[in-house]
Design an enzyme around this catalytic site. Sequence first.
Site, short mmCIF file in Angstrom:
data_model
loop_
_atom_site.label_atom_id
_atom_site.label_comp_id
_atom_site.label_asym_id
_atom_site.label_seq_id
_atom_site.Cartn_x
_atom_site.Cartn_y
_atom_site.Cartn_z
N CYS A 36 0.81 -1.23 0.00
CA CYS A 36 0.00 0.00 0.00
C CYS A 36 0.84 1.26 0.00
O CYS A 36 0.32 2.36 -0.21
CB CYS A 36 -0.94 0.00 1.19
SG CYS A 36 -2.02 -1.45 1.19
N HIS A 56 -9.44 2.83 -1.58
CA HIS A 56 -8.01 2.55 -1.47
C HIS A 56 -7.56 1.54 -2.53
O HIS A 56 -7.44 0.35 -2.26
CB HIS A 56 -7.75 2.02 -0.04
CG HIS A 56 -6.37 1.52 0.21
ND1 HIS A 56 -5.25 2.13 -0.30
CD2 HIS A 56 -5.92 0.46 0.94
CE1 HIS A 56 -4.17 1.46 0.10
NE2 HIS A 56 -4.55 0.44 0.84
N CYS A 104 0.78 3.04 6.09
CA CYS A 104 1.10 1.68 6.53
C CYS A 104 0.91 0.73 5.35
O CYS A 104 0.18 1.04 4.41
CB CYS A 104 0.20 1.26 7.69
SG CYS A 104 -1.55 1.32 7.26
C1 LIG Z 1 -2.19 -1.24 4.43
C2 LIG Z 1 -3.61 -1.23 4.13
O1 LIG Z 1 -4.14 -0.34 3.54
S1 LIG Z 1 -4.49 -2.53 4.72
C3 LIG Z 1 -6.11 -2.34 4.10
C4 LIG Z 1 -6.28 -3.16 2.90
N1 LIG Z 1 -7.68 -3.18 2.54
C5 LIG Z 1 -8.47 -4.18 2.93
O2 LIG Z 1 -8.06 -5.10 3.61
C6 LIG Z 1 -9.89 -4.08 2.46
C7 LIG Z 1 -10.83 -4.23 3.61
N2 LIG Z 1 -12.20 -4.16 3.13
C8 LIG Z 1 -12.91 -5.25 2.76
O3 LIG Z 1 -12.41 -6.37 2.73
C9 LIG Z 1 -14.36 -5.07 2.41
O4 LIG Z 1 -14.58 -3.76 1.95
C10 LIG Z 1 -15.28 -5.34 3.66
C11 LIG Z 1 -15.19 -6.82 4.01
C12 LIG Z 1 -14.87 -4.48 4.84
C13 LIG Z 1 -16.73 -4.97 3.32
O5 LIG Z 1 -17.11 -5.63 2.17
P1 LIG Z 1 -18.63 -5.59 1.68
O6 LIG Z 1 -19.51 -6.26 2.68
O7 LIG Z 1 -18.66 -6.08 0.29
O8 LIG Z 1 -18.91 -4.04 1.72
P2 LIG Z 1 -20.15 -3.21 1.24
O9 LIG Z 1 -19.67 -2.05 0.49
O10 LIG Z 1 -21.16 -4.09 0.57
O11 LIG Z 1 -20.72 -2.67 2.59
C14 LIG Z 1 -21.49 -3.48 3.47
C15 LIG Z 1 -22.67 -2.67 3.95
O12 LIG Z 1 -22.20 -1.54 4.66
C16 LIG Z 1 -22.76 -0.36 4.14
N3 LIG Z 1 -21.79 0.72 4.28
C17 LIG Z 1 -20.45 0.65 4.03
N4 LIG Z 1 -19.89 1.83 4.31
C18 LIG Z 1 -20.86 2.64 4.75
C19 LIG Z 1 -20.89 3.98 5.19
N5 LIG Z 1 -19.78 4.73 5.24
N6 LIG Z 1 -22.08 4.50 5.59
C20 LIG Z 1 -23.20 3.75 5.54
N7 LIG Z 1 -23.24 2.48 5.12
C21 LIG Z 1 -22.08 1.93 4.74
C22 LIG Z 1 -23.06 -0.70 2.68
O13 LIG Z 1 -24.07 0.11 2.14
C23 LIG Z 1 -23.51 -2.12 2.79
O14 LIG Z 1 -24.87 -2.14 3.22
P3 LIG Z 1 -25.92 -3.14 2.56
O15 LIG Z 1 -25.41 -4.51 2.92
O16 LIG Z 1 -27.20 -2.76 3.20
O17 LIG Z 1 -25.84 -2.89 1.11
#
Ligand SMILES: CC(=O)SCCNC(=O)CCNC(=O)[C@H](O)C(C)(C)COP(=O)(O)OP(=O)(O)OC[C@H]1O[C@@H](n2cnc3c(N)ncnc32)[C@H](O)[C@@H]1OP(=O)(O)O
Length: 443
Positions: A101, A394, A429
Amino acid sequence: MATRQTTAATTTGVRDAVVIGGNRIPFARAGKKYADASNQEMFTAALDGLVARFGLQGERLGEVVGGAVLKHSRDFNLVRESVLGSALHPATPAFDLQQACATGLEAAITVANKIRLGQIESGVAGGTDTVSDAPVAVSEGLRRALLDAQHAKTFQARLKALAKVRPADLKPLVPATDEPRTGLSMGEHQAITAARWGITREAQDEIALASHQHLAAAWDSGFFDDLVTPFRGLTRDDNMRPDTSAEKLASLKPVFGRSLETPATMTAGNSTPLTDGASTVLLGSREWAQAHDLPVLAKFVDAETAAVDFVHGHEGLLMAPAHAVPRLLARNGLTLADFDLVEIHEAFASTVLTILAAWEDDDYCKNELGLTGALGSVDRARLNVAGSSLAAGHPFAATGGRIVATTAKLLAQKAAETGRPARALISICAAGGLGATAILESA
Ligand SMILES: CC(=O)SCCNC(=O)CCNC(=O)[C@H](O)C(C)(C)COP(=O)(O)OP(=O)(O)OC[C@H]1O[C@@H](n2cnc3c(N)ncnc32)[C@H](O)[C@@H]1OP(=O)(O)O
């Protein structure tokens, strides 16, 4: 505590590298607007937007440096191929680098250092990533059989090689955000760190809400008009939820840390969403910028990277910036209070909060960082003021370029508003227990 060779003050005796501007494509939710866009198409689009913005058509730049975290094997020369497909002069050198990242920031550090040493006059740093067009690998058994079949001299030998394939070998290997040495996803790792630091759900949701509000305000004010070029019909980051609220965020179910003893606090709202996108930043020497009649937003002052032993030690996977920043500050004779702006990549809201908590903790700073006491606090009014990765999304390697360009423009604005020089700290990070940090100052 492991000892590390300290670096001498090396920031004097080199010329300035400056940030001229940036360009990215709007970041898109995975599987949506850019579902069928390749890394090369996205990076070329970001690059061409930069070229158009600064009138660099046909220009032979010193170097273009960037990369992708998730890359097809055919993309071994991704950045060079993007240059060849862009409006830049085809004799512009380019190469790929990758630091998870932190890729985009590491690319900017590399380009800035080459400029500072006088090896190049100008360069572009950036990154691109798509989880929608991610490479899918084949099993070791199938890979071996295919290679053997390719090298076979007769039809029978080819059949014999392919006959070795077993049904289990046909299962594809889809990329995941799991750490190879622990098998835990980055979210699960961060959930352990957040629990250890006692980071509350409310504090995480507060960071997430601020990220969406700040990003939406920046878009509405036109801040991104000269930092982003529309792509495939998308004009703004579509992860952004201007209508989200504390209540909506509080209603989301935890997704990481559910097997821990403490209550799970990390949700889709306070974790970065999976995202597609690309970013670029233009850097140069002051002389090059002047000769090309280009604006200068900020000076790229210094950088520091760190790594933590999250495998055998007890440190959190995403805590390396907590270690890098004190060394960066010491080398430059600065404290946290000397920064007008602080940009901490929101891998998860709790990543920001655990890093901030660590710097405020006397024992941690003494025992883990080798300091005489707490490093200090960050004024929240100076933190991620134009939003960050929770709202923008991201696309792993593209985040560094987004942050460097955004920060440079914020610094220029701040200096113009106050009539005083301004300074910013950047912290990113990365997987593998890595972290990259940098200091920028208004030009
Ligand atoms: C060094 C680094 O950067 S490490 C980081 C690396 N990145 C990662 O590891 C990625 C981590 N993220 C993920 O794996 C995925 O995004 C997860 C597992 C967190 C979520 O995945 P999903 O369940 O597909 O997310 P999705 O976008 O569908 O959101 C789930 C629900 O939350 C809701 N939601 C998400 N964000 C928001 C928000 N800000 N406000 C309101 N509702 C929200 C969505 O509308 C959805 O609702 P619904 O089920 O009623 O449609």
